[in-house]
Design a protein around this motif. Structure first.
Motif, PDB file in Angstrom:
ATOM      1  N   LEU A  83      -9.149  -2.409   1.816  1.00 15.40           N
ATOM      2  CA  LEU A  83      -8.306  -1.244   1.866  1.00 15.40           C
ATOM      3  C   LEU A  83      -8.161  -0.962   3.158  1.00 15.40           C
ATOM      4  CD1 LEU A  83      -9.231   0.963  -1.329  1.00 15.40           C
ATOM      5  CD2 LEU A  83      -7.122  -0.275  -0.792  1.00 15.40           C
ATOM      6  N   TYR A  84      -9.597  -0.888   4.043  1.00 17.36           N
ATOM      7  CA  TYR A  84      -9.251  -0.598   5.522  1.00 17.36           C
ATOM      8  C   TYR A  84      -8.554  -1.461   6.311  1.00 17.36           C
ATOM      9  CZ  TYR A  84     -13.514   2.574   5.277  1.00 17.36           C
ATOM     10  OH  TYR A  84     -14.301   3.715   5.034  1.00 17.36           O
ATOM     11  N   VAL A  85      -8.804  -2.983   5.900  1.00 12.45           N
ATOM     12  CA  VAL A  85      -7.841  -3.631   6.600  1.00 12.45           C
ATOM     13  C   VAL A  85      -6.240  -3.305   6.607  1.00 12.45           C
ATOM     14  CG1 VAL A  85      -6.788  -6.024   6.779  1.00 12.45           C
ATOM     15  CG2 VAL A  85      -9.280  -5.526   6.549  1.00 12.45           C
ATOM     16  N   ALA A  86      -6.006  -3.091   5.132  1.00 11.03           N
ATOM     17  CA  ALA A  86      -4.388  -2.456   4.959  1.00 11.03           C
ATOM     18  C   ALA A  86      -4.181  -1.236   5.635  1.00 11.03           C
ATOM     19  CB  ALA A  86      -4.396  -2.395   3.367  1.00 11.03           C
ATOM     20  N   LEU A  87      -5.217  -0.367   5.684  1.00 13.63           N
ATOM     21  CA  LEU A  87      -4.919   0.816   6.471  1.00 13.63           C
ATOM     22  C   LEU A  87      -4.603   0.636   7.872  1.00 13.63           C
ATOM     23  CD1 LEU A  87      -4.626   4.142   6.552  1.00 13.63           C
ATOM     24  CD2 LEU A  87      -7.183   3.916   6.990  1.00 13.63           C
ATOM     25  N   ASP A  88      -5.439  -0.203   8.367  1.00  8.63           N
ATOM     26  CA  ASP A  88      -5.406  -0.401   9.976  1.00  8.63           C
ATOM     27  C   ASP A  88      -4.124  -1.335  10.331  1.00  8.63           C
ATOM     28  OD1 ASP A  88      -8.056   0.814  10.071  1.00  8.63           O
ATOM     29  OD2 ASP A  88      -8.981  -1.247  10.313  1.00  8.63           O
ATOM     30  N   VAL A  89      -3.509  -2.089   9.787  1.00  3.52           N
ATOM     31  CA  VAL A  89      -2.396  -2.819   9.788  1.00  3.52           C
ATOM     32  C   VAL A  89      -1.084  -2.116   9.466  1.00  3.52           C
ATOM     33  CG1 VAL A  89      -3.640  -4.971  10.043  1.00  3.52           C
ATOM     34  CG2 VAL A  89      -2.444  -4.442   7.836  1.00  3.52           C
ATOM     35  N   GLY A  90      -1.443  -0.945   8.838  1.00  5.24           N
ATOM     36  CA  GLY A  90      -0.020  -0.144   8.402  1.00  5.24           C
ATOM     37  C   GLY A  90       0.484  -0.727   7.179  1.00  5.24           C
ATOM     38  N   ILE A  92      -0.686   0.436   4.110  1.00  2.00           N
ATOM     39  CA  ILE A  92      -0.806   1.850   3.494  1.00  2.00           C
ATOM     40  C   ILE A  92      -1.068   2.825   4.379  1.00  2.00           C
ATOM     41  CG2 ILE A  92      -1.531   0.804   1.257  1.00  2.00           C
ATOM     42  CD1 ILE A  92      -4.384   1.448   2.092  1.00  2.00           C
ATOM     43  N   ASN A  93      -0.548   3.957   4.065  1.00  6.40           N
ATOM     44  CA  ASN A  93      -0.759   5.311   4.644  1.00  6.40           C
ATOM     45  C   ASN A  93      -2.461   5.843   4.526  1.00  6.40           C
ATOM     46  OD1 ASN A  93      -0.374   6.748   2.402  1.00  6.40           O
ATOM     47  ND2 ASN A  93       1.583   7.218   2.760  1.00  6.40           N
ATOM     48  N   ASN A  94      -2.612   6.772   5.061  1.00  7.26           N
ATOM     49  CA  ASN A  94      -3.947   7.592   4.823  1.00  7.26           C
ATOM     50  C   ASN A  94      -4.095   8.133   3.481  1.00  7.26           C
ATOM     51  OD1 ASN A  94      -5.417   7.291   7.351  1.00  7.26           O
ATOM     52  ND2 ASN A  94      -4.122   9.001   8.256  1.00  7.26           N
ATOM     53  N   SER A  95      -3.174   8.754   2.972  1.00  8.22           N
ATOM     54  CA  SER A  95      -2.916   9.272   1.670  1.00  8.22           C
ATOM     55  C   SER A  95      -3.407   8.300   0.562  1.00  8.22           C
ATOM     56  CB  SER A  95      -1.719  10.128   1.248  1.00  8.22           C
ATOM     57  OG  SER A  95      -1.674  10.560   0.012  1.00  8.22           O
ATOM     58  N   MET A  96      -2.551   7.151   0.685  1.00  9.65           N
ATOM     59  CA  MET A  96      -2.673   5.995  -0.343  1.00  9.65           C
ATOM     60  C   MET A  96      -4.221   5.375  -0.294  1.00  9.65           C
ATOM     61  SD  MET A  96      -1.500   4.327  -2.865  1.00  9.65           S
ATOM     62  CE  MET A  96       0.077   4.985  -2.721  1.00  9.65           C
ATOM     63  N   PHE A  97      -4.646   5.279   1.191  1.00  7.39           N
ATOM     64  CA  PHE A  97      -5.963   4.913   1.442  1.00  7.39           C
ATOM     65  C   PHE A  97      -7.084   5.554   0.628  1.00  7.39           C
ATOM     66  CE2 PHE A  97      -9.784   5.008   3.652  1.00  7.39           C
ATOM     67  CZ  PHE A  97     -10.382   3.791   3.784  1.00  7.39           C
ATOM     68  N   ARG A  99      -6.781   7.574  -1.859  1.00  2.00           N
ATOM     69  CA  ARG A  99      -6.588   7.473  -3.292  1.00  2.00           C
ATOM     70  C   ARG A  99      -7.323   6.355  -3.842  1.00  2.00           C
ATOM     71  NH1 ARG A  99      -3.479   6.345  -7.466  1.00  2.00           N
ATOM     72  NH2 ARG A  99      -2.026   4.810  -6.410  1.00  2.00           N
ATOM     73  N   LEU A 100      -6.818   5.321  -3.318  1.00  2.77           N
ATOM     74  CA  LEU A 100      -7.254   3.832  -3.734  1.00  2.77           C
ATOM     75  C   LEU A 100      -8.724   3.900  -3.478  1.00  2.77           C
ATOM     76  CD1 LEU A 100      -4.426   1.841  -2.762  1.00  2.77           C
ATOM     77  CD2 LEU A 100      -5.076   2.227  -4.894  1.00  2.77           C
ATOM     78  N   TYR A 101      -9.226   4.337  -2.443  1.00  8.61           N
ATOM     79  CA  TYR A 101     -10.605   4.518  -1.952  1.00  8.61           C
ATOM     80  C   TYR A 101     -11.768   5.109  -2.971  1.00  8.61           C
ATOM     81  CZ  TYR A 101     -14.940   4.678   0.847  1.00  8.61           C
ATOM     82  OH  TYR A 101     -16.200   4.518   1.550  1.00  8.61           O
ATOM     83  N   ASP A 102     -10.869   6.377  -3.309  1.00  8.76           N
ATOM     84  CA  ASP A 102     -11.682   7.544  -4.126  1.00  8.76           C
ATOM     85  C   ASP A 102     -11.878   6.587  -5.495  1.00  8.76           C
ATOM     86  OD1 ASP A 102     -12.172   9.143  -2.323  1.00  8.76           O
ATOM     87  OD2 ASP A 102     -10.322  10.631  -2.883  1.00  8.76           O
ATOM     88  N   ILE A 103     -10.710   5.923  -6.022  1.00  6.32           N
ATOM     89  CA  ILE A 103     -11.024   5.136  -7.180  1.00  6.32           C
ATOM     90  C   ILE A 103     -12.050   4.120  -7.281  1.00  6.32           C
ATOM     91  CG2 ILE A 103      -9.674   3.753  -8.923  1.00  6.32           C
ATOM     92  CD1 ILE A 103      -7.074   5.238  -7.963  1.00  6.32           C
TER      93      ILE A 103
END
Length: 123
Positions: A83-90, A92-97, A99-103
């Motif tokens: 998920l960090y990779v997906a966030l870092d390369v754009g 997913i946005n912070n909100s989606m990150f 949400r998925l991180y919390d799950i």
């Protein structure tokens, strides 16, 4: 596990199923869907969590179930790392990150609690 006859009744499995579905949905959108390597890897990791919980439960032995829960918990960490990779390369946005991180953290904690309970049966 006393009182539980099907892996589908385990909260850890139910929550991991929700996580896998959420991962599949987000990885099927936009640029994430085109990054076959990352998309497939995070999907495999998410599916691995629910699959290992199910497989371990069906083995009908506490020691084996414990081992599969350890693997499931590790796969939760793999999902979070990706998920960090997906966030870092754009992808997913912070909100989606978040949400998925919390799950994934919730699934990890529930799986850890189940693992602790099963470990007591191994003693």
């Amino acid at each position: 596990m006393a009182g539980i006859e099907r892996f589908e009744d385990l909260i850890a499995w139910q929550k991991s199923r929700e996580m896998a579905a959420a991962i599949y949905k987000i990885t099927g959108e936009g640029n994430f869907s085109k990054d076959f390597a990352l998309r497939d890897q995070i999907r495999r990791a998410a599916v691995s969590v629910m699959s290992n919980i199910a497989e371990g439960f069906e083995r009908k032995g506490s020691k084996e179930f414990h081992q599969f829960l350890v693997i499931a918990k590790a796969s939760c960490a793999e999902v979070r790392s990706q998920l960090y990779v997906a966030l870092d390369v754009g992808y997913i946005n912070n909100s989606m990150f978040e949400r998925l991180y919390d799950i994934s953290v919730e699934v990890s904690k529930i799986t850890s609690g189940l693992r602790t309970s099963v470990a007591k049966q191994c003693e």
